[in-house]
Design a protein around this motif. Structure first.
Motif: not given
Length: 330
Positions: A180, A188, A320-321, A323-328
């Motif tokens: 991430v 964001e 998960q939501p 995590l997805r933002i931080w991974a992206a």
């Protein structure tokens, strides 16, 4: 308390007795002293001091006591009540007894039979005298200043993380081997803030009397200490709305000190930049007035997750939501 949701199942710090037989007498003595201290702190609630004329109550999580602080005055007396997640069965009986003579009740939305006790908002309303108003107010969470942070209730894993009872998405990701970003771009940060305000607005739309979702613009440092601990910039205007809803018998009271400030999460430089805050970045935690290095928290939490792989998996699933933002952004 470090958690803030009314559905959190916190351990009652006043009533906790250490398990095991070692130093049992000392533990029992400490327990007795804690009970005495608790009764003294909530003297009016426990009958250790007389109830004031025209008194009311504010019931909910740790935010409830902060709201009481800003609305309580000679014209609008409001007595201290333990946070709802700290109430025992005997406390619940006492609460209903007091409500039968109360002049008003301010309450966050609490489900019926919360923790097996009759502490639901509707159940509390039933004990109020005829004509005594109930004003409902939301429990607030705001992620705009701490978009890396989550506070979770995981019934299968009741133990909080060490040092601070918050999960940092970056530390969780590191423990789980997920890549991430170290920080987020302005857009964001704003999107995460907007999402938390939208969720608050949704909860308000379920029939609450007082709204708070419009009080997060402009964003200032004093709006939140952590994701679930608002600051004076939220409590004072929210208190004004409560006083007005109760018929404006008093006025909002500025306590002259930071409210709900026992735990302050880092205010990171990229968050300061995202909101153009007039505030200095603060890389570390402040707990009970003492600096707690962020690196110390990181190391403790990594060890905590490493020893509890099932808990880590549960945390990863719940955030998960985020995590997805931080991974992206990586």
């Amino acid at each position: 308390m470090q958690r803030g949701g009314w559905d959190d199942d916190d351990t009652d710090g006043y009533l906790h007795i250490m398990s095991g037989e070692t130093d049992r007498l000392g533990s029992l003595a400490d327990h007795g002293e804690a009970v005495i201290a608790r009764r003294r702190h909530y003297a009016e609630f426990f009958g250790e001091a007389p109830l004031p004329d025209g008194f009311g109550l504010v019931v909910g999580n740790c935010q409830a006591e902060s709201l009481r602080l800003v609305i309580a005055s000679d014209a609008l007396p409001a007595i201290r009540v333990p946070a709802v997640h700290e109430l025992t069965a005997d406390d619940a009986v006492r609460l209903h007894e007091i409500l039968t003579t109360a002049s008003f009740l301010v309450a966050q939305p609490i489900r019926d039979d919360y923790r097996g006790l009759p502490l639901g908002t509707a159940q509390l309303r039933a004990s109020l005298p005829a004509g005594a108003p109930l004003v409902t107010v939301p429990a607030v969470r705001f992620a705009g200043l701490h978009p890396f942070q989550a506070v979770l209730r995981l019934p299968a894993f009741p133990e909080d993380p060490p040092l601070v009872a918050y999960h940092d998405v970056r530390i969780v990701a590191e423990a789980a081997g997920i890549v991430v970003a170290a920080e987020l771009p302005r857009a964001e940060v704003h999107a995460i803030a907007d999402a938390s305000v939208a969720e608050l607005r949704r909860r308000e739309g379920l029939g609450l009397d007082i709204a708070a979702s419009d009080l997060f613009a402009p964003v200032v440092e004093d709006l939140a200490r952590t994701v679930n601990h608002p600051g004076n910039a939220l409590f004072l205007p929210l208190g004004e709305r409560l006083v007005a809803a109760l018929g404006a018998p008093g006025r909002v009271v500025d306590p002259g000190r930071p409210i709900l400030a026992g735990v302050r999460a880092p205010l990171e430089s990229w968050v300061v930049d995202a909101w153009d805050l007039d505030a200095a970045p603060r890389p570390d935690w402040i707990v009970a007035g003492e600096t707690l290095p962020a690196e110390t928290v990181r190391e403790a939490h990594l060890a905590y997750y490493a020893e509890r792989p099932d808990l880590l998996a549960a945390v990863v699933a719940r955030i998960q939501p985020l995590l997805r933002i931080w991974a992206a952004a990586a």
